[in-house]
Write a protein that holds these residues in place. Structure first.
Motif, PDB file in Angstrom:
ATOM      1  N   SER A 240      15.739   7.728  19.451  1.00 14.03           N
ATOM      2  CA  SER A 240      15.958   7.179  18.533  1.00 14.03           C
ATOM      3  C   SER A 240      15.611   7.254  17.280  1.00 14.03           C
ATOM      4  O   SER A 240      16.041   7.468  15.996  1.00 14.03           O
ATOM      5  CB  SER A 240      16.963   5.400  18.619  1.00 14.03           C
ATOM      6  N   SER A 241      13.998   6.579  17.718  1.00 10.39           N
ATOM      7  CA  SER A 241      13.283   6.872  16.414  1.00 10.39           C
ATOM      8  C   SER A 241      12.832   8.062  15.638  1.00 10.39           C
ATOM      9  O   SER A 241      12.845   8.227  14.454  1.00 10.39           O
ATOM     10  CB  SER A 241      12.310   5.996  16.471  1.00 10.39           C
ATOM     11  N   LEU A 242      12.513   9.031  16.142  1.00  9.70           N
ATOM     12  CA  LEU A 242      12.944  10.434  16.278  1.00  9.70           C
ATOM     13  C   LEU A 242      13.288  11.154  15.141  1.00  9.70           C
ATOM     14  O   LEU A 242      13.484  11.442  14.205  1.00  9.70           O
ATOM     15  CB  LEU A 242      12.124  11.132  17.191  1.00  9.70           C
TER      16      LEU A 242
ATOM     17  N   GLU B 131       0.784  -0.960   0.120  1.00  4.80           N
ATOM     18  CA  GLU B 131       0.470  -0.288   0.122  1.00  4.80           C
ATOM     19  C   GLU B 131       0.927   0.843   0.059  1.00  4.80           C
ATOM     20  O   GLU B 131       0.172   2.210  -0.625  1.00  4.80           O
ATOM     21  CB  GLU B 131      -1.001   0.195   1.470  1.00  4.80           C
ATOM     22  N   ALA B 132       2.167   1.421   0.469  1.00  7.66           N
ATOM     23  CA  ALA B 132       3.074   2.296   0.676  1.00  7.66           C
ATOM     24  C   ALA B 132       4.005   2.430  -0.562  1.00  7.66           C
ATOM     25  O   ALA B 132       4.071   1.703  -0.403  1.00  7.66           O
ATOM     26  CB  ALA B 132       3.043   2.400   2.429  1.00  7.66           C
ATOM     27  N   ASP B 133       4.908   4.161  -0.409  1.00  8.41           N
ATOM     28  CA  ASP B 133       5.793   3.736  -0.820  1.00  8.41           C
ATOM     29  C   ASP B 133       6.307   3.734   0.456  1.00  8.41           C
ATOM     30  O   ASP B 133       8.443   3.939  -0.356  1.00  8.41           O
ATOM     31  CB  ASP B 133       5.878   5.705  -1.841  1.00  8.41           C
ATOM     32  N   ILE B 134       6.870   3.764   1.262  1.00 13.12           N
ATOM     33  CA  ILE B 134       7.850   4.014   2.227  1.00 13.12           C
ATOM     34  C   ILE B 134       7.252   2.851   3.554  1.00 13.12           C
ATOM     35  O   ILE B 134       6.169   3.578   3.972  1.00 13.12           O
ATOM     36  CB  ILE B 134       8.463   5.546   2.636  1.00 13.12           C
ATOM     37  N   LEU B 135       8.024   2.266   4.340  1.00 12.22           N
ATOM     38  CA  LEU B 135       6.923   1.627   4.991  1.00 12.22           C
ATOM     39  C   LEU B 135       8.264   1.701   6.087  1.00 12.22           C
ATOM     40  O   LEU B 135       9.541   1.743   5.793  1.00 12.22           O
ATOM     41  CB  LEU B 135       7.153   0.171   4.547  1.00 12.22           C
ATOM     42  N   ILE B 136       7.974   2.849   7.159  1.00  8.96           N
ATOM     43  CA  ILE B 136       9.072   2.286   8.277  1.00  8.96           C
ATOM     44  C   ILE B 136       8.269   1.156   9.300  1.00  8.96           C
ATOM     45  O   ILE B 136       6.859   1.296   9.994  1.00  8.96           O
ATOM     46  CB  ILE B 136       8.388   3.396   8.270  1.00  8.96           C
ATOM     47  N   THR B 137       9.328   0.828  10.251  1.00 11.72           N
ATOM     48  CA  THR B 137       8.828   0.031  11.116  1.00 11.72           C
ATOM     49  C   THR B 137       9.487   0.219  12.853  1.00 11.72           C
ATOM     50  O   THR B 137      10.943   1.785  12.654  1.00 11.72           O
ATOM     51  CB  THR B 137       9.821  -1.307  11.027  1.00 11.72           C
ATOM     52  N   SER B 138       9.328   0.797  13.503  1.00 12.95           N
ATOM     53  CA  SER B 138      10.149   0.920  14.657  1.00 12.95           C
ATOM     54  C   SER B 138       9.840  -0.254  15.485  1.00 12.95           C
ATOM     55  O   SER B 138       9.086  -0.958  15.920  1.00 12.95           O
ATOM     56  CB  SER B 138       9.831   2.242  15.424  1.00 12.95           C
ATOM     57  N   GLY B 139      11.732  -0.529  15.965  1.00  8.99           N
ATOM     58  CA  GLY B 139      11.769  -1.382  16.853  1.00  8.99           C
ATOM     59  C   GLY B 139      12.417  -2.903  16.245  1.00  8.99           C
ATOM     60  O   GLY B 139      12.259  -2.195  14.916  1.00  8.99           O
TER      61      GLY B 139
ATOM     62  N   GLY C  28      14.265   0.671   8.914  1.00  8.36           N
ATOM     63  CA  GLY C  28      13.380   0.233  10.141  1.00  8.36           C
ATOM     64  C   GLY C  28      14.759   0.957  10.976  1.00  8.36           C
ATOM     65  O   GLY C  28      15.607   1.167  11.309  1.00  8.36           O
ATOM     66  N   LEU C  29      12.993   1.143  12.317  1.00  7.90           N
ATOM     67  CA  LEU C  29      13.922   2.091  13.134  1.00  7.90           C
ATOM     68  C   LEU C  29      14.145   1.613  14.313  1.00  7.90           C
ATOM     69  O   LEU C  29      13.536   0.684  14.444  1.00  7.90           O
ATOM     70  CB  LEU C  29      13.460   3.991  12.938  1.00  7.90           C
ATOM     71  N   PRO C  30      15.388   2.016  14.773  1.00  7.64           N
ATOM     72  CA  PRO C  30      15.722   1.749  15.871  1.00  7.64           C
ATOM     73  C   PRO C  30      14.041   1.881  17.148  1.00  7.64           C
ATOM     74  O   PRO C  30      13.311   2.816  17.110  1.00  7.64           O
ATOM     75  CB  PRO C  30      16.885   2.735  17.072  1.00  7.64           C
ATOM     76  N   GLY C  31      13.725   0.923  18.195  1.00  8.19           N
ATOM     77  CA  GLY C  31      12.862   1.118  19.405  1.00  8.19           C
ATOM     78  C   GLY C  31      12.996   2.275  19.774  1.00  8.19           C
ATOM     79  O   GLY C  31      11.336   2.904  20.423  1.00  8.19           O
TER      80      GLY C  31
END
Ligand code: AMP
Ligand code: MG
Length: 424
Positions: A314-316, A250-258, A307-310
């Motif tokens: 760090s994630s922001l 569905e998305a152009d960009i996928l962001i995960t946190s943790g 894949g952002l850190p949790g």
């Protein structure tokens, strides 16, 4: 010692990799009311002049300039939006309001302040029969000729321009109601962690509220993205896989946190490796070391995965440093990088000998700096623990502190990456 298999890339190199994999989206046509804040995809030319007719600049009287001062009969009136059906012959005048077309025969306007009704107590300005003109004016005085503001065929906006209020006004002037722009990238956001509960749910033992998803949704919106919410994923392959799949569809960009660190249940790197191609999995920066970037080809289009850190900070921080430039580039920004300013340190700051640090600070204009010429003053937000979201509160800049032993003294000049408004 258990070592990460990923080399530790410098921030600049990692950002270069991200931007290499990012391209602007396809331009679309959007209604004018939805175009604010977007980047224009095409030049815009005016097809009509503005004003389209010679228009009065003032409320007053349309006159023949050569007539000069004296008392004249008022042969009619023309207000904005109307066209006079009479002529102003020499020796006569007509009442006129700002923006009204100049009646034929008249060649100047005299503002009402330079006139005096001869009639006793007229009911309104339009009912004045005789008026005394008190000054001499030049031909053309207080008339906006055709095209004085915008000429026919003039380019009023250039492609790559960001559309702020004035640009929207120009588009409206030119009658462009379907605007060629780069649309908002769709950004899906997934929190991961068995410990996470929704902010409105009761917390069981060992649980905390999911702060990152709400925070990153706000950040995506502020950065000009369109949010797709993938909820909270459990630290379990099948659940994560299902949500990642939906995000990529569905998305152009996928962001995960943790889930990108070195723990047993940090499953993201493995999943991303199977789903697409990981370009980096470790960065020389503090906070945000485990940031992971991958791409995946879905439906013939390349999706970006961060894949952002949790840890909330760090994630922001990694969102601002890496996702914002990618999002901007996708949204057509010609220069997608964060703005850099020079700031004076308000206090001494300890440095990290192993990693450059992105120190959260509040930067404001200080008129006393630089011997009274003024400058930006950076005040630290306090303890920089990566779990302490209070260190992001009121932060409008990330100070790029060098990887170095020791302490940077107060008054040092540092580069600050702007992440918020400079007035707080
Ligand atoms: P992880 O990167 O999954 O190892 O998480 C690092 C730390 O951040 C842990 O203390 C997590 O509990 C915390 N954390 C992870 N995700 C979130 C989240 N969405 N909201 C708040 N804290 C989180
Ligand atoms: Mg986790």
């Amino acid at each position: 010692m258990t070592e990460s298999p990923f080399p530790m890339l410098p921030v600049s190199q990692a950002l270069e990799i991200v931007l290499q994999h990012t391209s602007p989206g396809m331009p679309v046509h959007l209604p004018l009311r939805e175009a604010s804040g977007l980047i224009l995809a095409d030049d815009v030319v005016a097809n009509e002049p503005l004003p389209p007719f010679p228009a009065s600049v003032k409320d007053g009287y349309a006159v023949v300039a050569d007539d000069g001062p004296g008392t004249y009969p008022v042969v009619g009136s023309v207000t904005a939006g109307q066209v006079a059906e009479f002529e102003v012959k020499p020796g006569t005048v007509a009442y006129i309001t700002t923006g009204a077309p100049i009646p034929s025969g008249a060649d100047a306007v005299i503002m009402v302040e330079e006139t005096q009704p001869v009639d006793n107590q007229p009911a309104s300005q339009q009912s004045v029969q005789q008026v005394e003109i008190l000054t001499q004016v030049q031909t053309g005085s207080d008339i906006r000729p055709i095209g004085i503001d915008v000429q026919r065929g003039e380019q009023i906006l250039a492609a790559d321009q960001r559309l702020y209020a004035a640009e929207i006004g120009l588009l409206a002037t030119a009658g462009v109601t379907q605007v060629p722009v780069f649309g908002k990238p769709k950004v899906a956001i997934l929190s991961t962690g068995d410990e996470l509960v929704e902010p409105d749910q009761p917390m069981g033992p060992g649980q905390i509220r999911d702060s990152n998803r709400s925070m990153l949704m706000a950040a995506i919106g502020e950065a000009g993205g369109q949010v797709i919410d993938l909820g909270i994923g459990q630290d379990e392959r099948a659940d994560l896989e299902r949500r990642i799949r939906r995000g990529l569809d569905e998305a152009d960009i996928l962001i995960t946190s943790g889930g990108v660190s070195m723990g047993d249940l940090d499953l993201l790197k493995g999943l991303l490796d199977e789903t697409g191609q990981i370009h980096f999995g470790r960065i020389r920066m503090k906070p945000g070391k485990p940031l992971t970037f991958a791409t995946a080809q879905v439906g013939g289009r390349k999706r970006l995965i961060f894949g952002l850190p949790g840890n909330p900070v760090s994630s922001l921080v990694t969102f601002y440093l890496f996702v914002v430039p990618a999002l901007r580039k996708m949204a057509g920004w010609p220069n997608p990088l964060l703005n850099r300013i020079q700031a004076h340190l308000g206090q001494p700051l300890p440095l990290d000998a192993f990693r450059p640090e992105y120190h959260r600070s509040t930067v404001t204009w200080d008129a006393a700096l630089n011997n009274g010429r003024g400058g930006y003053l950076a005040i630290s937000t306090g303890s920089q623990a990566s779990s302490r979201l209070l260190s992001m509160r009121t932060a409008n800049a990330l100070l790029e502190l060098p990887q170095q032993e020791g302490v940077l003294p107060a008054g040092s000049i540092v580069t600050a990456l702007q992440i918020g408004d400079l007035f707080t």
